[in-house]
Design a protein around this motif. Structure first.
Motif, PDB file in Angstrom:
ATOM      1  N   ARG B  87       4.726  -2.136   7.985  1.00 19.83           N
ATOM      2  CA  ARG B  87       4.255  -2.101   6.589  1.00 19.83           C
ATOM      3  C   ARG B  87       5.187  -2.917   5.692  1.00 19.83           C
ATOM      4  O   ARG B  87       4.775  -3.436   4.669  1.00 19.83           O
ATOM      5  N   GLY B  91       2.326  -8.181   2.145  1.00 18.50           N
ATOM      6  CA  GLY B  91       2.460  -8.959   0.920  1.00 18.50           C
ATOM      7  C   GLY B  91       3.319 -10.197   1.080  1.00 18.50           C
ATOM      8  O   GLY B  91       3.664 -10.850   0.103  1.00 18.50           O
ATOM      9  N   LEU B 218       6.640  -8.401   0.397  1.00 14.75           N
ATOM     10  CA  LEU B 218       6.517  -8.841  -0.991  1.00 14.75           C
ATOM     11  C   LEU B 218       7.893  -9.097  -1.607  1.00 14.75           C
ATOM     12  O   LEU B 218       8.097 -10.054  -2.341  1.00 14.75           O
ATOM     13  N   ARG B 219       8.855  -8.243  -1.270  1.00 16.81           N
ATOM     14  CA  ARG B 219      10.192  -8.368  -1.835  1.00 16.81           C
ATOM     15  C   ARG B 219      10.829  -9.715  -1.474  1.00 16.81           C
ATOM     16  O   ARG B 219      11.520 -10.323  -2.284  1.00 16.81           O
ATOM     17  N   VAL B 225       0.883 -13.688  -6.291  1.00 15.40           N
ATOM     18  CA  VAL B 225      -0.464 -13.975  -6.781  1.00 15.40           C
ATOM     19  C   VAL B 225      -0.671 -13.161  -8.048  1.00 15.40           C
ATOM     20  O   VAL B 225      -0.515 -11.954  -8.042  1.00 15.40           O
TER      21      VAL B 225
ATOM     22  N   MET C   1       6.811  -1.827  -3.928  1.00 19.72           N
ATOM     23  CA  MET C   1       6.053  -3.013  -3.570  1.00 19.72           C
ATOM     24  C   MET C   1       4.739  -2.639  -2.927  1.00 19.72           C
ATOM     25  O   MET C   1       4.556  -2.709  -1.728  1.00 19.72           O
ATOM     26  N   SER C   2       3.857  -2.154  -3.781  1.00 19.49           N
ATOM     27  CA  SER C   2       2.574  -1.746  -3.219  1.00 19.49           C
ATOM     28  C   SER C   2       1.525  -1.702  -4.313  1.00 19.49           C
ATOM     29  O   SER C   2       1.839  -1.751  -5.490  1.00 19.49           O
ATOM     30  N   THR C  35      -6.008   0.359   2.290  1.00 17.08           N
ATOM     31  CA  THR C  35      -5.624   0.397   3.703  1.00 17.08           C
ATOM     32  C   THR C  35      -4.518  -0.613   4.007  1.00 17.08           C
ATOM     33  O   THR C  35      -4.098  -1.372   3.124  1.00 17.08           O
ATOM     34  N   ASP C  36      -4.112  -0.613   5.268  1.00 14.92           N
ATOM     35  CA  ASP C  36      -3.021  -1.495   5.697  1.00 14.92           C
ATOM     36  C   ASP C  36      -3.363  -2.979   5.582  1.00 14.92           C
ATOM     37  O   ASP C  36      -2.483  -3.828   5.619  1.00 14.92           O
ATOM     38  N   ALA C  37      -4.648  -3.270   5.451  1.00 15.60           N
ATOM     39  CA  ALA C  37      -5.039  -4.677   5.391  1.00 15.60           C
ATOM     40  C   ALA C  37      -4.685  -5.297   4.033  1.00 15.60           C
ATOM     41  O   ALA C  37      -4.858  -6.489   3.818  1.00 15.60           O
ATOM     42  N   CYS C  38      -4.199  -4.480   3.110  1.00 17.40           N
ATOM     43  CA  CYS C  38      -3.886  -4.961   1.756  1.00 17.40           C
ATOM     44  C   CYS C  38      -2.798  -6.038   1.799  1.00 17.40           C
ATOM     45  O   CYS C  38      -1.798  -5.900   2.491  1.00 17.40           O
ATOM     46  N   THR C  39      -3.036  -7.104   1.072  1.00 19.91           N
ATOM     47  CA  THR C  39      -2.036  -8.171   1.003  1.00 19.91           C
ATOM     48  C   THR C  39      -1.373  -8.205  -0.367  1.00 19.91           C
ATOM     49  O   THR C  39      -0.657  -9.138  -0.695  1.00 19.91           O
ATOM     50  N   LEU C  40      -1.655  -7.191  -1.182  1.00 22.12           N
ATOM     51  CA  LEU C  40      -1.066  -7.074  -2.522  1.00 22.12           C
ATOM     52  C   LEU C  40      -1.463  -8.224  -3.445  1.00 22.12           C
ATOM     53  O   LEU C  40      -0.697  -8.632  -4.295  1.00 22.12           O
ATOM     54  N   CYS C  41      -2.662  -8.739  -3.263  1.00 20.71           N
ATOM     55  CA  CYS C  41      -3.064  -9.880  -4.091  1.00 20.71           C
ATOM     56  C   CYS C  41      -3.392  -9.465  -5.513  1.00 20.71           C
ATOM     57  O   CYS C  41      -3.314 -10.261  -6.432  1.00 20.71           O
ATOM     58  N   ASP C  56       2.772  -2.073  -8.350  1.00 18.41           N
ATOM     59  CA  ASP C  56       4.120  -1.918  -8.877  1.00 18.41           C
ATOM     60  C   ASP C  56       4.935  -3.119  -8.436  1.00 18.41           C
ATOM     61  O   ASP C  56       4.863  -3.579  -7.314  1.00 18.41           O
ATOM     62  N   VAL C  57       5.646  -3.644  -9.382  1.00 18.26           N
ATOM     63  CA  VAL C  57       6.286  -4.931  -9.152  1.00 18.26           C
ATOM     64  C   VAL C  57       7.794  -4.832  -9.189  1.00 18.26           C
ATOM     65  O   VAL C  57       8.470  -5.639  -9.805  1.00 18.26           O
ATOM     66  N   GLU C  58       8.309  -3.816  -8.519  1.00 24.09           N
ATOM     67  CA  GLU C  58       9.770  -3.765  -8.389  1.00 24.09           C
ATOM     68  C   GLU C  58      10.082  -4.770  -7.290  1.00 24.09           C
ATOM     69  O   GLU C  58      10.495  -4.456  -6.206  1.00 24.09           O
ATOM     70  N   GLN C  59       9.835  -6.022  -7.644  1.00 21.16           N
ATOM     71  CA  GLN C  59       9.823  -7.058  -6.630  1.00 21.16           C
ATOM     72  C   GLN C  59      11.148  -7.783  -6.530  1.00 21.16           C
ATOM     73  O   GLN C  59      12.043  -7.608  -7.355  1.00 21.16           O
ATOM     74  N   ALA C  60      11.232  -8.564  -5.506  1.00 20.43           N
ATOM     75  CA  ALA C  60      12.262  -9.578  -5.345  1.00 20.43           C
ATOM     76  C   ALA C  60      13.620  -9.270  -5.933  1.00 20.43           C
ATOM     77  O   ALA C  60      13.791  -9.185  -7.149  1.00 20.43           O
TER      78      ALA C  60
END
Lengths: 385, 261, 396
Positions: B87, B91, B218-219, B225, C1-2, C35-41, C56-60
């Motif tokens: 998981r 992303g 994603l991180r 996008v 990140m989801s 589902t798991d197929a999500c690519t977070l687009c 949620d964008v607690e990204q990078a």
């Protein structure tokens, strides 16, 4: 309809279908137009292990039976009967070895058939021996350790392309039908050449030639079974392969229905798609019902053979007769539904109709099938008394 | 030769249609397939194996169901498969995907060549190949349309360019991407399909391949996008009005706005 | 990140299920479930009118110091010393972006014996030209091209680097992005810049052209993109412009890993219609071979290919290789102009996936208008002639 195929049978069907869609459909018109042998497709079929299907496991095959072969042939025929004939004829030519060959012969020849290295042809028909196989004039004479073959076989599928030929020839004229024997002849044997390639109405992708034997010497080990077994071997071979011809009929019929219905849905006349007319609907209903009935019969007979049945001449004759008569009718109707477009070479149904015609003729004309069926019925009725 | 093939499971985009009323994708019945360009990569790997001996390993990153793409590779003749699935990979953009793949390939170990299709039909970026090569520290050659020869640690191949082609020599190991002109992919074999059916694919997780958690998913993805929208809707057709000059002028304006001319 | 569904807010309307390009949303107990197929687009986030889906964008991780990065760079591609036309488009677009951001436009020019052309790049809008002119750079080589650009980017920290989405650009740009650990967006058709944050909004088709995606690189610099050829407007030449030419030394580091043994040009006359971005197609409605030549003229103006219906092929106006439809080829160009085509399903089957369809027909009820984006009802010959004239003006 669900024919309760096993997972493995479905896998085989899907694979044959993939070959049909990816490798055959794109080139079938060209093969037909140019009378061109489908060498690349045969290579793909070999690579997919489909030649291994009908060879026992101990000789490098997969040990599958009639039903699997029928399913495969049906799928290939949906796309092109010419290609399917080339494939199925290899099985036909192999049956004499499979049914009556010695252990040595099987070990020597079958592994290459399984890998597709050796394409096989069956040589029975001659100029004066068509429906009446007893008219055979090709002779085989034992001289020391060799048989010497003389004569000409006609209209032999895979002629010139096959590596192996199973040939029926007369070893003792005085014994009539009991004087014929079966032999294995390898391509390249001195004295064995091919006549011209026939220019046919249909199945033009398949190669049909004469086989010419002129003092052709083969080792005596290439005699299948014993001298005098030729006709029995030929009849059993045809009994075994006939169901497959019925399957070819089912395939081409279904292919034509699929083409016609996708055309008809989009063809607008009088302001509506022609599928909305009852005249067309009823034609489709009849076409599919007949095809489904033929498929049911073919699968049932194949299963009957695979169950180990000994006497299945009548059953396989019925499968061949019905499957191929249906194919002629259904492909003709498909052309009719598509009208002018159906008659044009831009659509595949006119080719399907031309191809279907041979199915009623080869591997025992349908009139001969009726003889087989009727004689067996009468015999049974006589015995029952 | 040990050849690694990178494959991706993608939705069959040629089956995707737009619902013209709602402007959304009609996905019903759109099958997942192996990226069509990857079939050329697998075929070329198999041909190299047939010629030079060795083995072919198919690698993919994706959700658990991406194992299907690997099974297809096995049905075609691949010897071994590796599924990268976690998981934490979700992303990932091309950078983070390439990072995970390069980590996975490092774990596989010795190899002579990595082959991938020129791009995947869902993303069409053509970036994962070259980025993975960079992270592995091996040379990259794109758009191969013919492998002329492999000799020891060298390969000579034809690279398709915009105005013709180059004949390129590269040292091995290398990563190449292939175009559809390179070969005609085979169909699976029955024995291969049977082998694939019984194959159990175990997944390597992010931890298994020793990945830095800041560089995956994603991180780890530099790009994000921010909007997905349908292209100019169909069905809301517009019949242009006015005389010929006016019609054509308004057409030109519209096409220019959409950068179509 | 989801991406998460707020179950209390979700009304179970299923809108998100149908907009998800990846089929990653299912309904569970009347609520949306990712589902798991999500690519977070994030397509669902935008589509949900009840704001029940959040990304949620607690990204990078730790962001780089983005303010250190300045200026717009374009990779000026050349073939045998001639500046490629896509480079002029990049200079045109780059100039716009640089002006909006109040920064400089630089061109990176790599090759052998090209120094003299550097001033042309200035005339087309560059403020600075970094030219690496070395015999070792004569042929395109991923390693050496990437080395030149990567080194320059480390030294000068540009905010944006663009290249053409050409064979060369798409081959070596990823290597640069990989080394710099930054985002690269391929094959963009629209670029826009946030003048405050400097974020480049990069829009590109995805999913076989079925959807458009806008992509940003929020925490990494430089922002890299390749741009589709013939999408952006080329820069106009202005020889009075002044600029700086900086010569860059190229030093081969380590062994040469790949080399071009020879280069063969093989441009063919006939454009393959399957590959064409613009197709001008005609049917029987054109009436004559002479009118069919108008299509060829229009195609030439637009840089597109000519296609035809079966009817037109049957008339002998054009060879079969140009036939689109059920018994011909299937195409999906960006722009399909259907002139004098009634729209029989057999033809439509081969072109309905085109991005934009323009239908020209005298019969307002012709079925072709059902699939058209824009329709023009009128005399085909007259309209085609007017289009040729107008598009010639527009494209300069």
């Amino acid at each position: 309809m669900d024919y309760l195929l096993t997972e493995e049978q479905i896998m085989i069907r899907d694979l044959a279908r993939q070959i049909a869609v990816e490798k055959i459909v794109p080139v079938r018109a060209e093969l037909d137009e140019q009378n061109k042998f489908p060498r690349d497709i045969m290579k793909a079929i070999a690579q997919a292990d489909l030649y291994a299907l009908f060879i026992p496991e101990e000789y490098g095959g997969l040990g599958k039976k009639s039903l699997e072969l029928c399913i495969t042939v049906e799928e290939l025929s949906k796309a092109c009967v010419g290609v399917a004939t080339t494939y199925a004829s290899s099985a036909l030519g192999t049956y004499p070895i499979l049914l009556y060959g010695s252990e040595e012969q099987k070990k020597k020849f079958l592994p290459d058939v399984a890998t597709g290295k050796s394409l096989v042809a069956f040589g029975l028909t001659e100029a004066n021996a068509g429906s009446d196989a007893s008219g055979i004039q090709t002779t085989a004479k034992l001289e020391g350790n060799e048989y010497v073959l003389n004569g000409t076989k006609q209209w032999i599928t895979n002629g010139g392309e096959a590596e192996l030929y199973t040939i029926i020839a007369i070893t003792d004229k005085s014994k009539g039908p009991r004087g014929a024997s079966a032999f294995i002849v390898e391509k390249g044997t001195p004295g064995f050449t091919f006549g011209k390639k026939e220019n046919k109405m249909g199945i033009r992708a398949s190669s049909t030639t004469e086989l010419i034997f002129n003092d052709c010497r083969i080792p005596k080990e290439n005699l299948i079974s014993k001298q005098g077994m030729g006709f029995i071997i030929a009849m059993k071979t045809l009994d075994s392969s006939r169901t497959g011809v019925g399957a070819m009929g089912v395939g081409v019929a279904q292919g034509a229905i699929d083409e016609a219905i996708s055309f008809a849905k989009n063809r607008v006349q009088f302001g509506q798609p022609i599928t909305s007319f009852q005249a067309i609907q009823h034609m489709f209903a009849d076409m599919q019902t007949q095809t489904e009935a033929a498929r049911s019969l073919v699968y049932s007979v194949a299963r009957y053979i695979d169950s180990g049945a000994k006497d299945f001449s009548r059953a396989s004759a019925m499968a061949k007769l019905f499957g191929t008569d249906v194919s002629m009718k259904v492909t003709t109707d498909a052309v009719q539904i598509m009208g002018g477009s159906g008659y044009m070479k831009e659509y595949p149904v006119e080719k399907m109709m031309r191809d279907a015609k041979i199915l009623q003729i080869f591997e025992g004309a349908n009139q001969i099938q009726r003889n087989v069926i009727a004689l067996d019925m009468i015999r049974e009725a006589t015995r029952a008394k | 030769m040990h050849i690694i093939v990178l494959v991706k499971q993608v939705p069959d985009t040629s089956e995707v249609k737009i619902n013209r009323e709602t402007n959304t994708l009609i996905r019903d019945g759109v099958p997942s397939i192996i990226n069509p360009y990857d079939r050329y990569a697998i075929e070329e790997a198999l041909r190299l194996r047939e010629k030079h001996g060795g083995k072919v390993t198919a690698v993919t990153m994706g959700p658990p169901q991406a194992a299907e793409a690997l099974k297809e590779a096995v049905s075609l003749g691949a010897d071994d498969v590796v599924l990268l699935s976690d998981r934490a990979f979700a992303g990932a953009d091309t950078w983070a995907t390439s990072y995970a793949l390069s980590q996975g390939i490092r774990k596989i170990g010795d190899f002579d060549l990595v082959i991938a299709g020129k791009q995947a039909i869902d993303g069409d970026t053509a970036q994962v190949g070259p980025e993975t090569a960079d992270m592995l520290g091996i040379p990259f050659v794109a758009y191969i349309r013919k492998i002329e020869r492999v000799e020891g640690k060298k390969m000579v191949a034809e690279r398709l360019m915009d105005e013709g082609y180059d004949v390129v020599e590269t040292s091995l190991p290398a990563l190449i991407t292939v175009v559809k002109e390179i070969n005609e992919p085979r169909v699976p074999s029955l024995k291969g399909k049977m082998k694939a059916k019984s194959l159990k694919v175990t997944a390597w997780t992010a931890a298994d391949i020793g990945s830095d958690e800041n560089k995956i998913g994603l991180r780890g993805s530099p790009t994000q996008v921010v909007r997905i929208f349908p292209p100019t809707p169909r069905g809301q057709r517009e019949i242009l009005s006015g005389n010929v000059e006016e019609q054509v002028a308004s057409l030109a304006k519209k096409l220019k706005e959409q950068s179509l001319i | 990140m989801s991406v998460k569904v707020k179950p209390d807010t979700c009304t179970g309307c299923e809108t998100c299920v149908s907009v998800c390009p990846f089929g990653a949303i299912e309904m569970k107990d009347g609520k949306a479930f990712i589902t798991d197929a999500c690519t977070l687009c994030g397509a669902c986030v935008e589509a949900c009118e009840f704001k029940a889906i959040e990304k949620d964008v607690e990204q990078a991780g730790p962001a780089k110091d983005l303010s250190a990065y300045k200026g717009v760079w374009v990779f000026a591609e050349q073939h045998k010393g001639e500046i490629a036309s896509v480079s002029l488009e990049l200079l045109g677009e780059g100039r716009k972006l640089a002006d909006k951001r109040g920064s400089k436009l630089s061109a990176v020019f790599i090759g052998a014996g090209i120094k003299g052309k550097s001033k042309d790049l200035i005339a087309y809008g560059a403020d600075i030209v970094y030219v690496a002119d070395d015999q070792a750079l004569k042929d395109f080589n991923d390693d050496s091209y990437a080395a030149v650009l990567t080194t320059l980017a480390y030294q000068h920290k540009p905010e944006i680097i663009l290249a053409g989405a050409t064979a060369i650009g798409r081959s070596f740009f990823p290597k640069v992005a990989s080394t710099l650990y930054t985002g690269l967006t391929a094959d963009c058709t629209v670029l826009d810049i946030d003048t405050v944050t400097g974020h480049l909004h990069q829009t590109r088709p995805a999913f076989g052209g079925n959807i458009m995606a806008t992509i940003v690189t929020p925490n990494h610099r430089p922002q890299m993109a390749t741009v589709r050829h013939k999408v952006m407007k080329p820069a106009q030449r202005d020889d009075s412009r002044k600029g700086e030419i900086v010569e860059v030394k190229f030093a081969q580091s380590g062994a040469v890993r790949t080399k071009v043994l020879k280069t063969i040009d093989e441009l063919t006359e006939t454009v393959n219609i399957c590959e064409a971005d613009i197709i001008v197609a005609g049917g029987r409605g054109l009436g004559s071979q002479k009118n069919f030549l108008l299509l060829e003229e229009l195609a030439k103006v637009l840089g597109g290919a000519v296609a035809a219906t079966r009817g037109a092929v049957d008339e002998g106006w054009i060879p079969y290789s140009h036939q689109v439809g059920q018994t011909g080829k299937t195409v999906c160009p960006k722009l399909y102009i259907a002139a004098g085509i009634s729209g029989a399903i057999q033809h439509v089957a081969g072109m309905q996936s085109s991005e934009t369809i323009i239908a020209i027909n005298k019969d307002p009820d012709a079925p072709i208008f059902n699939v058209a984006t824009y329709g023009i009802v009128g005399d085909v010959t007259e309209i085609l002639t007017a289009m040729i004239k107008k598009f010639k003006e527009v494209r300069g």
